[in-house]
Write an enzyme that holds these catalytic residues in place. Structure first.
Site, PDB file in Angstrom:
ATOM      1  N   ALA A 158       0.847  -1.197   0.000  1.00  0.00           N
ATOM      2  CA  ALA A 158       0.000   0.000   0.000  1.00  0.00           C
ATOM      3  C   ALA A 158       0.877   1.239   0.000  1.00  0.00           C
ATOM      4  CB  ALA A 158      -0.914   0.002   1.228  1.00  0.00           C
ATOM      5  N   ILE A 159       0.359   2.322  -0.586  1.00  0.00           N
ATOM      6  CA  ILE A 159       1.091   3.584  -0.660  1.00  0.00           C
ATOM      7  C   ILE A 159       0.163   4.725  -0.266  1.00  0.00           C
ATOM      8  CG2 ILE A 159       2.268   5.225  -2.197  1.00  0.00           C
ATOM      9  CD1 ILE A 159       3.182   2.833  -3.860  1.00  0.00           C
ATOM     10  N   CYS A 189      -8.174  -0.229   1.606  1.00  0.00           N
ATOM     11  CA  CYS A 189      -8.110   0.777   0.556  1.00  0.00           C
ATOM     12  C   CYS A 189      -9.440   0.932  -0.178  1.00  0.00           C
ATOM     13  CB  CYS A 189      -6.989   0.463  -0.430  1.00  0.00           C
ATOM     14  SG  CYS A 189      -5.366   0.377   0.363  1.00  0.00           S
TER      15      CYS A 189
END
Length: 231
Positions: A158-159, A189
């Protein structure tokens, strides 16, 4: 502390071996960004793990927190929606001067994705990005096709970043060997129709230390040396 990268002598690498409470990490990042802006500290990449917790980004939808009493929940100013952090997941907090690296936020996020993909490639894992889905994904031919007949895909990284006067903070999380069942307390997300995986879940005997070495090796493949924009 990890040794500095020879290509980026101005970037400090900081590694924490104990679990870092989330509020402590945010306070440290806030202070470090202030120091970088004042010219009193170098850019830094911080490698750590958190105790089990959920964070809500600026786009988080409350209905995606399906078990609000399971772990502590922290509101955060990073981009993105809900995510899980916990032991066995490498969190990479990235405090870099994006102003000196092109002043292009989209390009910077793509560089972060490319960094993750290059790192995964060292373990012969093909990471991919998808339009409309931030983060890095892997195809799962070992899983059944979706109801629409598409190849199953799981998220492995994840970013979510924030910028203050062009200095980045928050960053990336890569699943090495977290408890994947802990992700079921949220819709990760905001995407309900895809799963979550890790390097160990993919059958690879990778450790956090292995991942750290790969992150350092692949860093200079992706990021150009910072340069001043304009005069």
């Amino acid at each position: 502390m990890m040794p500095q990268d020879e290509t980026f002598p101005e970037v400090e690498w900081k590694t924490s071996t104990e679990l870092v409470p989330y509020t402590d990490a945010v306070a440290w990042m806030e202070e470090r960004v202030t120091q970088i802006l004042a010219g009193n500290a170098p850019e830094v990449i911080w490698l750590l793990e958190h105790p089990p917790l959920y964070t809500a980004g600026t786009s988080a939808d409350a209905k995606d927190l399906t078990e609000p009493d399971r772990f502590p929940v922290f509101q955060t100013q990073r981009g993105g929606q809900y995510t899980y952090h916990g032991p066995g997941q490498r969190v990479i907090y990235i405090m870099l001067d994006v102003g000196k690296r092109g002043r292009d936020v989209r390009k910077f996020v793509k560089e972060l994705e490319s960094w993750v993909i290059a790192t995964l490639d060292e373990f012969n894992v093909k990471g991919e990005v998808r339009d409309g889905r931030v983060g890095v994904w892997v195809q799962r031919p070992d899983k059944p096709l979706s109801l629409s007949g598409k190849q199953a895909e799981d998220k492995i990284a994840a970013i979510g970043i924030r910028l203050r006067k062009w200095i980045s903070f928050h960053g990336i999380s890569i699943n090495v060997e977290p408890e994947l069942e802990h992700f079921t307390g949220i819709v990760p997300c905001g995407i309900p129709d895809h799963g979550i995986t890790s390097l160990v879940d993919l059958g690879l005997p990778v450790t956090i230390e292995d991942l750290d070495l790969a992150l350092k090796r692949s860093f200079s493949q992706v990021f150009l040396k910072p340069h001043h924009i304009g005069t």
